[in-house]
Design an enzyme around this catalytic site. Sequence first.
Site, short mmCIF file in Angstrom:
data_model
loop_
_atom_site.label_atom_id
_atom_site.label_comp_id
_atom_site.label_asym_id
_atom_site.label_seq_id
_atom_site.Cartn_x
_atom_site.Cartn_y
_atom_site.Cartn_z
N ASP A 1 0.74 -1.30 0.21
CA ASP A 1 0.06 -0.11 0.06
C ASP A 1 0.89 1.28 -0.01
O ASP A 1 2.15 1.25 0.28
CB ASP A 1 -0.88 -0.15 1.26
CG ASP A 1 -1.83 1.24 1.38
OD1 ASP A 1 -2.22 1.57 0.21
OD2 ASP A 1 -2.10 1.60 2.57
N GLU B 1 -0.29 5.07 1.02
CA GLU B 1 -0.60 6.34 2.04
C GLU B 1 -0.65 5.29 3.44
O GLU B 1 -1.47 4.23 3.44
CB GLU B 1 -2.16 6.74 1.65
CG GLU B 1 -2.07 7.55 0.41
CD GLU B 1 -3.40 8.28 0.04
OE1 GLU B 1 -3.81 8.99 1.08
OE2 GLU B 1 -4.06 7.79 -0.72
N SER C 1 -2.38 1.05 -4.99
CA SER C 1 -3.13 1.99 -4.07
C SER C 1 -4.34 2.40 -4.69
O SER C 1 -4.40 2.37 -5.78
CB SER C 1 -1.97 3.16 -3.90
OG SER C 1 -2.73 4.28 -3.38
N ASP C 2 -5.28 2.60 -3.67
CA ASP C 2 -6.43 3.29 -4.30
C ASP C 2 -6.48 4.73 -4.35
O ASP C 2 -7.46 5.35 -4.44
CB ASP C 2 -7.75 2.91 -3.19
CG ASP C 2 -8.13 1.27 -3.47
OD1 ASP C 2 -7.84 1.27 -4.73
OD2 ASP C 2 -8.36 0.71 -2.51
#
Lengths: 199, 199
Positions: free
Chosen positions: A7, A9, A90-91
């Site tokens: 990931d 963040e 990542s989103d």
Amino acid sequence: MKIFCADLEGVFIPEIWIAVARKTGIDELKLTTRDISDYDELMTKRLSLMAEHGLTIHDIQSVIAEMDPLEGALDTLQWIRERAQIIILSDTFEEFARPMMKKLEFPTLLCHNLTIDGKGRITGYNIRQQEQKKQAVRALQGLNYEVVAFGDSYNDTGMLLQADKGFLFSPPDNVAADFPRLPVAKDYNDLKHMIDSCL
Amino acid sequence: MKIFCADLEGVFIPEIWIAVARKTGIDELKLTTRDISDYDELMTKRLSLMAEHGLTIHDIQSVIAEMDPLEGALDTLQWIRERAQIIILSDTFEEFARPMMKKLEFPTLLCHNLTIDGKGRITGYNIRQQEQKKQAVRALQGLNYEVVAFGDSYNDTGMLLQADKGFLFSPPDNVAADFPRLPVAKDYNDLKHMIDSCL
């Protein structure tokens, strides 16, 4: 062969929206996937708040350009990249991430993108694929990689459970409590030890 | 969303085996996928030549450590990485590639690996997956990416034809002649123009 998926963040950079909330004074922008696990619901809320306050992509980018990776993030990422392949899942959105990826020396990032009009207003967001993190792990497994994944939030747990080995990195208490079977790395030292034990 | 896939040797770095052949004086090590399109046949030949001449992984690595990326390669790769995601798909081996990847600032590399015994002798090679370049392109398409791929050799044509857009970069005449429908970028300037037109 092993490959790492991570990931972004909360792992290598601060939560972008929390920084934007602080700078703009719009408290509701502080909500993240740590608080609302439905990402579509969260993003729709964020975009309507931005429209309401007249914020453009340029406002957001100027906040992001002032941000730095988490302390020790670049060194840790370089340490990993000297030893193994790593892909960031990542989103976030390409348009938000780019200034931060430069500071991280451009690791590969698979994420989403935004629709922006001529005036810089974000008119929509394009989720490249539902459950993209989990799907990416599955795709790498289909390429005969053994995948080791780590992340901190609800939107990571799909990839962590799909991976051959998954663990949480510095998660908030509620995420760790909801997934008690996932090992936890508290900091970058822990992370390096866990990565070393996989190699 | 677009993503780029690129070959390594002949595109960003010199052909490793040609450099090894020059340094060791073993002329037969100069053969590449440009000459023998069956990679298994080629690698079996290389390993038996190395065993015959008593060459270890350390000998090969010391040659590779002296090599540099092709002139302009690092700048070109950085130019691409500032604009888009790129993954290197190569039929080389992690153990050979690592010193070169450091010089290229660690773009993501999907390739194969070697089996090395305690004395540094390469006792085997592990093809992660047959047609791995083409399979990687297909996997990225399954993640809803539009894939743009480029490479110079026979072992790239599978990925070039699978990609949404594929082109040859500085190919030898026989490869270009065998695949007349693939566009050709002659140099890094051409490459940048072709990439720009995709973005």
